[in-house]
Design a protein around this motif. Structure first.
Motif, PDB file in Angstrom:
ATOM      1  N   TYR A   1       0.873  -1.168   0.000  1.00 30.10           N
ATOM      2  CA  TYR A   1       0.000   0.000   0.000  1.00 30.10           C
ATOM      3  C   TYR A   1       0.908   1.215   0.000  1.00 30.10           C
ATOM      4  O   TYR A   1       1.670   1.441   0.946  1.00 30.10           O
ATOM      5  CB  TYR A   1      -0.925   0.033   1.221  1.00 30.10           C
ATOM      6  CG  TYR A   1      -1.839   1.228   1.199  1.00 30.10           C
ATOM      7  CD1 TYR A   1      -2.980   1.217   0.407  1.00 30.10           C
ATOM      8  CD2 TYR A   1      -1.539   2.375   1.927  1.00 30.10           C
ATOM      9  CE1 TYR A   1      -3.827   2.313   0.360  1.00 30.10           C
ATOM     10  CE2 TYR A   1      -2.373   3.483   1.869  1.00 30.10           C
ATOM     11  CZ  TYR A   1      -3.512   3.449   1.084  1.00 30.10           C
ATOM     12  OH  TYR A   1      -4.338   4.538   1.018  1.00 30.10           O
ATOM     13  N   VAL A   2       0.836   1.981  -1.071  1.00 32.04           N
ATOM     14  CA  VAL A   2       1.663   3.170  -1.218  1.00 32.04           C
ATOM     15  C   VAL A   2       0.777   4.391  -0.986  1.00 32.04           C
ATOM     16  O   VAL A   2      -0.257   4.544  -1.636  1.00 32.04           O
ATOM     17  CB  VAL A   2       2.327   3.230  -2.608  1.00 32.04           C
ATOM     18  CG1 VAL A   2       3.235   4.443  -2.717  1.00 32.04           C
ATOM     19  CG2 VAL A   2       3.100   1.951  -2.883  1.00 32.04           C
ATOM     20  N   ALA A   3       1.187   5.234  -0.041  1.00 29.11           N
ATOM     21  CA  ALA A   3       0.410   6.419   0.321  1.00 29.11           C
ATOM     22  C   ALA A   3       1.065   7.674  -0.229  1.00 29.11           C
ATOM     23  O   ALA A   3       2.287   7.768  -0.325  1.00 29.11           O
ATOM     24  CB  ALA A   3       0.307   6.526   1.839  1.00 29.11           C
ATOM     25  N   CYS A   4       0.224   8.647  -0.555  1.00 31.12           N
ATOM     26  CA  CYS A   4       0.682   9.972  -0.958  1.00 31.12           C
ATOM     27  C   CYS A   4       1.019  10.743   0.320  1.00 31.12           C
ATOM     28  O   CYS A   4       0.144  10.978   1.157  1.00 31.12           O
ATOM     29  CB  CYS A   4      -0.421  10.679  -1.741  1.00 31.12           C
ATOM     30  SG  CYS A   4      -0.097  12.426  -2.004  1.00 31.12           S
ATOM     31  N   LEU A   5       2.276  11.118   0.489  1.00 33.89           N
ATOM     32  CA  LEU A   5       2.694  11.786   1.722  1.00 33.89           C
ATOM     33  C   LEU A   5       2.146  13.204   1.829  1.00 33.89           C
ATOM     34  O   LEU A   5       1.851  13.671   2.932  1.00 33.89           O
ATOM     35  CB  LEU A   5       4.210  11.792   1.838  1.00 33.89           C
ATOM     36  CG  LEU A   5       4.839  10.452   2.193  1.00 33.89           C
ATOM     37  CD1 LEU A   5       6.347  10.587   2.332  1.00 33.89           C
ATOM     38  CD2 LEU A   5       4.243   9.881   3.459  1.00 33.89           C
TER      39      LEU A   5
ATOM     40  N   ALA B   1       1.457  16.570  -5.960  1.00 36.06           N
ATOM     41  CA  ALA B   1       1.952  15.535  -5.037  1.00 36.06           C
ATOM     42  C   ALA B   1       3.010  14.695  -5.742  1.00 36.06           C
ATOM     43  O   ALA B   1       2.838  14.287  -6.892  1.00 36.06           O
ATOM     44  CB  ALA B   1       0.800  14.651  -4.578  1.00 36.06           C
ATOM     45  N   GLU B   2       4.117  14.475  -5.052  1.00 33.12           N
ATOM     46  CA  GLU B   2       5.170  13.658  -5.645  1.00 33.12           C
ATOM     47  C   GLU B   2       5.882  12.744  -4.654  1.00 33.12           C
ATOM     48  O   GLU B   2       6.638  11.870  -5.049  1.00 33.12           O
ATOM     49  CB  GLU B   2       6.193  14.533  -6.368  1.00 33.12           C
ATOM     50  CG  GLU B   2       6.790  15.630  -5.524  1.00 33.12           C
ATOM     51  CD  GLU B   2       7.685  16.574  -6.323  1.00 33.12           C
ATOM     52  OE1 GLU B   2       8.680  17.012  -5.740  1.00 33.12           O
ATOM     53  OE2 GLU B   2       7.395  16.857  -7.488  1.00 33.12           O
ATOM     54  N   GLU B   3       5.655  12.907  -3.360  1.00 35.28           N
ATOM     55  CA  GLU B   3       6.311  12.054  -2.368  1.00 35.28           C
ATOM     56  C   GLU B   3       5.377  10.929  -1.960  1.00 35.28           C
ATOM     57  O   GLU B   3       4.170  11.117  -1.822  1.00 35.28           O
ATOM     58  CB  GLU B   3       6.725  12.876  -1.149  1.00 35.28           C
ATOM     59  CG  GLU B   3       7.803  13.879  -1.454  1.00 35.28           C
ATOM     60  CD  GLU B   3       8.233  14.661  -0.233  1.00 35.28           C
ATOM     61  OE1 GLU B   3       7.489  14.694   0.772  1.00 35.28           O
ATOM     62  OE2 GLU B   3       9.322  15.238  -0.280  1.00 35.28           O
ATOM     63  N   TRP B   4       5.958   9.775  -1.724  1.00 40.29           N
ATOM     64  CA  TRP B   4       5.193   8.583  -1.371  1.00 40.29           C
ATOM     65  C   TRP B   4       5.922   7.816  -0.278  1.00 40.29           C
ATOM     66  O   TRP B   4       7.101   8.034  -0.027  1.00 40.29           O
ATOM     67  CB  TRP B   4       5.010   7.693  -2.612  1.00 40.29           C
ATOM     68  CG  TRP B   4       6.321   7.304  -3.228  1.00 40.29           C
ATOM     69  CD1 TRP B   4       6.984   7.960  -4.228  1.00 40.29           C
ATOM     70  CD2 TRP B   4       7.168   6.206  -2.857  1.00 40.29           C
ATOM     71  NE1 TRP B   4       8.185   7.343  -4.497  1.00 40.29           N
ATOM     72  CE2 TRP B   4       8.317   6.257  -3.668  1.00 40.29           C
ATOM     73  CE3 TRP B   4       7.055   5.189  -1.915  1.00 40.29           C
ATOM     74  CZ2 TRP B   4       9.341   5.324  -3.567  1.00 40.29           C
ATOM     75  CZ3 TRP B   4       8.087   4.262  -1.817  1.00 40.29           C
ATOM     76  CH2 TRP B   4       9.203   4.333  -2.650  1.00 40.29           C
ATOM     77  N   ALA B   5       5.199   6.880   0.336  1.00 38.88           N
ATOM     78  CA  ALA B   5       5.786   5.962   1.316  1.00 38.88           C
ATOM     79  C   ALA B   5       4.954   4.688   1.328  1.00 38.88           C
ATOM     80  O   ALA B   5       3.752   4.714   1.064  1.00 38.88           O
ATOM     81  CB  ALA B   5       5.816   6.588   2.703  1.00 38.88           C
ATOM     82  N   ILE B   6       5.603   3.583   1.638  1.00 40.51           N
ATOM     83  CA  ILE B   6       4.892   2.301   1.758  1.00 40.51           C
ATOM     84  C   ILE B   6       4.362   2.229   3.184  1.00 40.51           C
ATOM     85  O   ILE B   6       5.136   2.167   4.137  1.00 40.51           O
ATOM     86  CB  ILE B   6       5.830   1.121   1.448  1.00 40.51           C
ATOM     87  CG1 ILE B   6       6.343   1.228   0.011  1.00 40.51           C
ATOM     88  CG2 ILE B   6       5.120  -0.211   1.684  1.00 40.51           C
ATOM     89  CD1 ILE B   6       7.462   0.255  -0.330  1.00 40.51           C
ATOM     90  N   HIS B   7       3.048   2.252   3.321  1.00 37.54           N
ATOM     91  CA  HIS B   7       2.434   2.252   4.652  1.00 37.54           C
ATOM     92  C   HIS B   7       1.909   0.885   5.077  1.00 37.54           C
ATOM     93  O   HIS B   7       1.546   0.706   6.231  1.00 37.54           O
ATOM     94  CB  HIS B   7       1.300   3.280   4.707  1.00 37.54           C
ATOM     95  CG  HIS B   7       1.797   4.674   4.894  1.00 37.54           C
ATOM     96  ND1 HIS B   7       0.968   5.728   5.138  1.00 37.54           N
ATOM     97  CD2 HIS B   7       3.057   5.197   4.881  1.00 37.54           C
ATOM     98  CE1 HIS B   7       1.667   6.842   5.263  1.00 37.54           C
ATOM     99  NE2 HIS B   7       2.936   6.535   5.101  1.00 37.54           N
TER     100      HIS B   7
END
Length: 191
Positions: free
Chosen positions: A28-32, A70-76
């Motif tokens: 699951y990749v979230a938009c930071l 938006a361009e930053e992401w993280a695996i949540h």
């Protein structure tokens, strides 16, 4: 005579429908940008695909973000990796390789990759060059190996401490094991 049990469409709370449970590795990749502004925006992405394909899905998710540019992401979150840990900022190449390894080698692959701290190259090398099979215990492996390679006089056979031999081999780094369950010990040559 009427049926005293209401039909599903007449019930105040509809019957629970089971959700499908995936066994395929996915993240699951979230938009930071959205997350930091109080919005939950992200996407579940199949991890068993090329890293560029994962990135394409993530770019599409970021483009649809409620936050502009938006361009930053993280695996949540993640699932289907059979106990193997995925870090929040793991590269998509790493995620893709780990997913492929887990799909190909199952639980043993996941446990082996975890043994090497997620280093997929080390895990692949251990499977290719050092896998010595599945045994009831490391002591059983040591007994089997010794009996195949050495003639043991009958009067000495009962004095051999196979458990001590196994412990010595493991402590010296000559062998390591991945235990998968009761009497299911996978033995690997150390390096």
């Amino acid at each position: 005579m009427t049926n005293p049990i209401p039909k599903e469409e007449n019930m105040a709370f509809p019957a629970h429908k089971e959700q499908s449970v995936t066994t395929e590795p996915r993240i699951y990749v979230a938009c930071l940008s959205a997350y930091n502004n109080g919005y939950l925006h992200g996407a579940w992405v199949d991890a068993y695909q090329d890293a560029w394909d994962i990135w394409t899905v993530v770019k599409t998710m970021l483009a649809a973000s409620p936050m502009p540019d938006a361009e930053e992401w993280a695996i949540h979150d993640y699932e289907g990796f059979m106990g193997l840990r995925i870090e929040e900022y793991s590269s998509f190449e790493t995620v893709s390789r780990l997913a492929a390894f887990v799909v190909e080698h199952g639980e043993l692959g996941a446990a082996l990759a975890e043994h090497f701290g997620g280093d997929i190259d080390e895990a692949e090398q251990a499977l290719a060059d050092g896998y010595l099979g599945c045994h009831r215990s490391l002591a059983d492996y040591m007994q089997e190996l010794t009996e195949e390679t050495t003639t043991i006089p009958e009067n000495l056979r009962f004095y051999i401490d196979w458990q001590a031999m196994a412990q010595d081999a493991e402590l010296s780094g000559d062998l390591f094991t991945i235990e998968m369950g009761f009497e299911s010990v996978h033995v690997f040559a150390g390096r």
